[in-house]
Design a protein around this motif. Structure first.
Motif, mmCIF file in Angstrom:
data_model
loop_
_atom_site.group_PDB
_atom_site.id
_atom_site.type_symbol
_atom_site.label_atom_id
_atom_site.label_comp_id
_atom_site.label_asym_id
_atom_site.label_seq_id
_atom_site.Cartn_x
_atom_site.Cartn_y
_atom_site.Cartn_z
ATOM 1 N N ALA A 49 0.835 -1.207 0.000
ATOM 2 C CA ALA A 49 0.000 0.000 0.000
ATOM 3 C C ALA A 49 0.866 1.251 0.000
ATOM 4 O O ALA A 49 0.578 2.233 -0.715
ATOM 5 C CB ALA A 49 -0.926 -0.025 1.217
ATOM 6 N N ASP A 50 1.964 1.244 0.784
ATOM 7 C CA ASP A 50 2.874 2.393 0.796
ATOM 8 C C ASP A 50 3.493 2.604 -0.587
ATOM 9 O O ASP A 50 3.598 3.738 -1.078
ATOM 10 C CB ASP A 50 3.975 2.166 1.839
ATOM 11 N N ALA A 51 3.910 1.531 -1.238
ATOM 12 C CA ALA A 51 4.533 1.648 -2.568
ATOM 13 C C ALA A 51 3.533 2.168 -3.588
ATOM 14 O O ALA A 51 3.856 2.999 -4.448
ATOM 15 C CB ALA A 51 5.074 0.285 -3.003
ATOM 16 N N ALA A 52 2.301 1.710 -3.521
ATOM 17 C CA ALA A 52 1.284 2.165 -4.467
ATOM 18 C C ALA A 52 1.016 3.648 -4.300
ATOM 19 O O ALA A 52 0.826 4.391 -5.285
ATOM 20 C CB ALA A 52 0.006 1.353 -4.266
ATOM 21 N N LEU A 53 1.032 4.115 -3.084
ATOM 22 C CA LEU A 53 0.810 5.537 -2.836
ATOM 23 C C LEU A 53 1.936 6.367 -3.436
ATOM 24 O O LEU A 53 1.689 7.395 -4.083
ATOM 25 C CB LEU A 53 0.705 5.773 -1.324
#
Length: 479
Positions: free
Chosen positions: A246-250
């Motif tokens: 989720a952090d990488a997608a953001l």
């Protein structure tokens, strides 16, 4: 005259006046000039003991019973039986010996071609062969075999083949029975041992399976415990991975938004420049089209004029060449006509020459024919006349003279004295010829030497009483 009626198993055989051969009937009038015989057609059993010998030269007896009678379903066979057998009683020795002779003969012939084993084992085939061969012989008497039964083969006294064969069979049966008893006993003992062994094996197998199942249950418990711990750890790792994802997608979404804004600014500036370039290109194209149309109009008019000029010049050259070709063709035609006329003239000349030769040959033929008739068809006289008339003999003489002159021969002429001069100075007589012969030899030898170069033998010059060569030559010259 009487009316005769036969029984159910009988027939009437009537012969005599009004009947061509034999009349068979169950009932009929019998006239005085006729004879009637009643014969029975019921089958009879014939029992025989046929003595035969196999191909191994083993004698034995074949007891057989044959049921034989007339063939009532075949009129021809019944007629044969009436003609040949009706005068004899069916139980008579004549009929019995006839049937027995046929059966014994065919049976012996058949058995002689078979081995004892073939006869003993192939009883059905043997019976069928005997039946067929005997029936074939009985057909000529109008008899048929209703039944044939070959009994058990019997030994001839003094030959106990079947007895020994039976003893052999009994011994084989007894031995086989002993073998069967021993085999049954063996199977019983082996079966008991097998049962005891199977009991022990099954007990051990059950104990081992119990231990295996206990160990499996313990292992399965440990496995389940490890599995639960592993699943808990995997769940924790999955949750941590989801947070990192989720952090990488953001972060990716933020970078994409920044990039899109910059690209939009660049595209806007470049779109203005691209539109300016397109408009400038259209202007240049319109200018080029204008200049092209102007040049096309100028050069097209000039090219049209030159084209017309070239076409007229080409037509003029073509016309000149056609006329020249026509002139050449006309000249060639005239030359060909002239050559044809010359050839015709030469042909006419040759034809006339040939006609002249033919006429000359015909004239010469008539001349020779007239000349041959004048000499009475004497070919030799005509040939001599023609040779004399044409000077052939003169030519031959001239040719021969020239040939002799070219040879340049050497001719020697000598004389050995007159007829009055004898040997040794004179005299006449028989010796004068011999003396002349001797005097002739030296000139001959000299001539041979002069013309051929060959010397005479040395012994000729050494004979006594001869003169030297010089004196002979001097004498030759004097002569």
């Amino acid at each position: 005259m009487s009316y005769r009626v036969a029984k159910a198993s009988q027939y009437l055989a009537i012969t005599g006046g009004g009947i061509t051969d034999i009349k068979l009937a169950k009932k009929s009038w019998v006239f005085p000039w006729q004879s009637c015989t009643v014969f029975d057609v019921s089958p009879v059993n014939y029992t025989f003991e046929v003595q035969a010998m196999s191909s191994e030269k083993l004698p034995f007896v074949i007891p057989a019973v044959f049921t034989i009678g007339p063939r009532v379903d075949d009129p021809h066979a019944l007629l044969l039986y009436a003609m040949l057998m009706s005068q004899h009683d069916k139980h008579s020795n004549h009929v019995n010996e006839l049937v027995q002779g046929v059966i014994e003969g065919e049976t012996r012939v058949l058995v002689a071609s078979m081995t004892m084993e073939e006869v003993f084992k192939g009883t059905k085939e043997f019976k069928k062969e005997v039946f067929d061969k005997v029936q074939l012989e009985l057909n000529q008497f109008g008899l048929v075999i209703y039944n044939a039964n070959v009994k058990q083969l019997v030994d001839v006294p003094g030959h106990e083949y079947f007895s020994y064969l039976g003893q052999k069979t009994q011994m084989e049966a007894a031995n086989q029975a002993k073998i069967d008893v021993a085999e049954a006993k063996m199977k019983g003992e082996v079966g008991a041992k097998e049962r005891n062994g199977l009991t022990i094996q099954n007990a051990a197998k059950i104990d081992a399976e119990s231990k295996i199942i206990s160990t499996q249950r313990l292992g399965e418990g440990t496995k389940e415990e490890i599995k639960v711990k592993t699943e808990v750890k995997v769940f924790q790792n999955e949750k941590e991975a989801l947070v990192a994802k989720a952090d990488a997608a953001l972060a990716i979404q933020k970078a994409a938004l920044s990039q899109n804004s910059r690209v939009a600014e660049v595209e806007a500036s470049k779109a203005v420049a691209l539109r300016e370039a397109e408009l400038q290109t259209k202007v240049e194209k319109m200018n080029a089209l204008t200049r092209t149309e102007k040049l096309k109009a100028e050069f097209l008019s000039k090219a049209s004029v030159e084209y017309e000029t070239k076409v007229q010049e080409a037509n003029w050259e073509l016309y000149n060449k056609q006329k020249q070709a026509e002139a050449v063709l006309y000249e060639k035609q005239k030359q060909a006509e002239a050559m044809k006329a010359a050839a015709d003239a030469a042909f006419y000349s040759k034809q006339k020459d040939a006609e002249g030769l033919v006429a000359m040959a015909e004239a010469q033929g008539k001349y020779l024919k007239t000349l041959l008739g004048a000499v009475n068809n004497d070919y030799s006289s005509m040939r001599d006349f023609l040779m004399i008339n044409n000077g052939i003999y003169q030519e031959i003489a001239k040719t021969n003279a020239l040939a002799i002159r070219d040879l340049q021969p050497k001719i020697s002429v000598w004389n050995h004295g007159g007829a009055e001069q004898g040997m040794n100075g004179g005299g006449k007589g028989p010796m004068n010829d011999i003396a002349g012969l001797y005097k002739m030899l030296p000139p001959v030898l000299d001539t041979v030497y002069e013309q051929t170069g060959m010397q005479p033998p040395a012994w000729i010059g050494t004979l006594r009483g001869t003169e030297p060569k010089q004196s002979l030559q001097a004498q030759q010259h004097r002569g």
